[in-house]
Design a protein around this motif. Structure first.
Motif, mmCIF file in Angstrom:
data_model
loop_
_atom_site.group_PDB
_atom_site.id
_atom_site.type_symbol
_atom_site.label_atom_id
_atom_site.label_comp_id
_atom_site.label_asym_id
_atom_site.label_seq_id
_atom_site.Cartn_x
_atom_site.Cartn_y
_atom_site.Cartn_z
ATOM 1 N N ASP A 58 0.858 -1.171 0.000
ATOM 2 C CA ASP A 58 0.000 0.000 0.000
ATOM 3 C C ASP A 58 0.905 1.236 0.000
ATOM 4 O O ASP A 58 1.598 1.509 0.977
ATOM 5 N N VAL A 61 -1.902 5.768 -1.833
ATOM 6 C CA VAL A 61 -2.291 6.589 -2.977
ATOM 7 C C VAL A 61 -3.205 7.688 -2.459
ATOM 8 O O VAL A 61 -4.182 7.414 -1.749
ATOM 9 N N GLU A 63 -6.104 10.196 -1.878
ATOM 10 C CA GLU A 63 -7.537 10.092 -2.183
ATOM 11 C C GLU A 63 -7.895 10.862 -3.450
ATOM 12 O O GLU A 63 -8.771 10.466 -4.197
ATOM 13 N N LYS A 66 -7.704 8.678 -6.284
ATOM 14 C CA LYS A 66 -8.666 7.575 -6.310
ATOM 15 C C LYS A 66 -10.034 8.035 -6.774
ATOM 16 O O LYS A 66 -10.748 7.302 -7.446
ATOM 17 N N GLN A 67 -10.409 9.226 -6.378
ATOM 18 C CA GLN A 67 -11.733 9.755 -6.702
ATOM 19 C C GLN A 67 -11.566 11.076 -7.448
ATOM 20 O O GLN A 67 -10.792 11.925 -7.026
ATOM 21 N N TYR A 145 3.359 9.897 -1.151
ATOM 22 C CA TYR A 145 3.121 8.749 -2.041
ATOM 23 C C TYR A 145 4.381 8.402 -2.838
ATOM 24 O O TYR A 145 4.809 7.248 -2.872
ATOM 25 N N GLN A 169 1.862 1.385 -11.092
ATOM 26 C CA GLN A 169 1.536 2.652 -10.424
ATOM 27 C C GLN A 169 1.686 3.832 -11.390
ATOM 28 O O GLN A 169 0.858 4.740 -11.410
ATOM 29 N N MET A 172 -1.192 4.124 -13.720
ATOM 30 C CA MET A 172 -2.308 4.728 -13.010
ATOM 31 C C MET A 172 -2.097 6.247 -12.885
ATOM 32 O O MET A 172 -3.020 7.029 -13.062
#
Length: 186
Positions: A58, A61, A63, A66-67, A145, A169, A172
């Motif tokens: 982990d 990442v 937030e 992510k959103q 991160y 990663q 992404m």
């Protein structure tokens, strides 16, 4: 005479680069094209077996990645610039165990540098005004991160499995960068 002409051309080029960088619509187009090139280059790098993804961790990442959230164009510029700098830094580390093509990595680094060059004048202007809110917190989260990504590579001694995880990663990250370009508008 030649030097005078050359000087005028250099000044014109510098002026046009600065003037163009302030055109957010053009910048959005340029950044999207460049992000797509970076994604294509990353996908050309051979990945190691699927079992390498079992050694992932982990990385915390942010937030914001992510959103989808609303960014002001100034915040988007700050976040994009920070991400590009950090990705550039990570890709300059020891990747010799991966079997990756140095030419592809060099092309990727050139493309990243090009993107940063085009964002930098706006980024400096924004930093001088200090009129950002979302971007500064996101940048702090990004630094943590990317620090975690770097520590992971180091702890795994830059082995090919670690680079496979980091490559995923990075893909992404470029998807998030592509979405950030949508906030660049006049």
């Amino acid at each position: 005479m030649t030097y005078r002409c050359l000087l005028q051309m250099v000044l014109l080029l510098c002026f046009s680069t600065t003037a163009l960088s302030r055109n957010y619509s053009l910048l959005r187009f340029q950044q999207r094209r460049s992000v797509a090139v970076c994604q294509k280059l990353l996908r050309q790098l051979p990945s190691t077996p699927q079992h390498c993804l079992e050694v992932r961790m982990d990385f915390q990442v942010p937030e914001e990645m992510k959103q989808a959230q609303q960014f002001q164009k100034e915040d988007a510029v700050l976040v994009m610039y920070e991400m590009l700098q950090q990705i550039f830094s990570i890709l300059t580390r020891d990747f010799s165990s991966t079997g990756w093509s140095e030419t592809i990595i060099e092309d990727l680094l050139v493309e990243l540098h090009w993107q940063m060059d085009h964002l930098e004048p706006i980024q400096k202007e924004i930093m001088q005004k200090k009129n950002f809110i979302t971007g500064d917190m996101t940048v702090l989260h990004l630094k943590k991160y990317y620090f975690n990504l770097g520590q992971y590579l180091k702890s795994m001694e830059y082995n090919s499995c670690a680079w496979t995880v980091v490559r995923v990663q990075m893909l992404m990250n470029f998807s998030f960068l592509k979405s950030l370009t949508g906030y660049l508008h006049d």
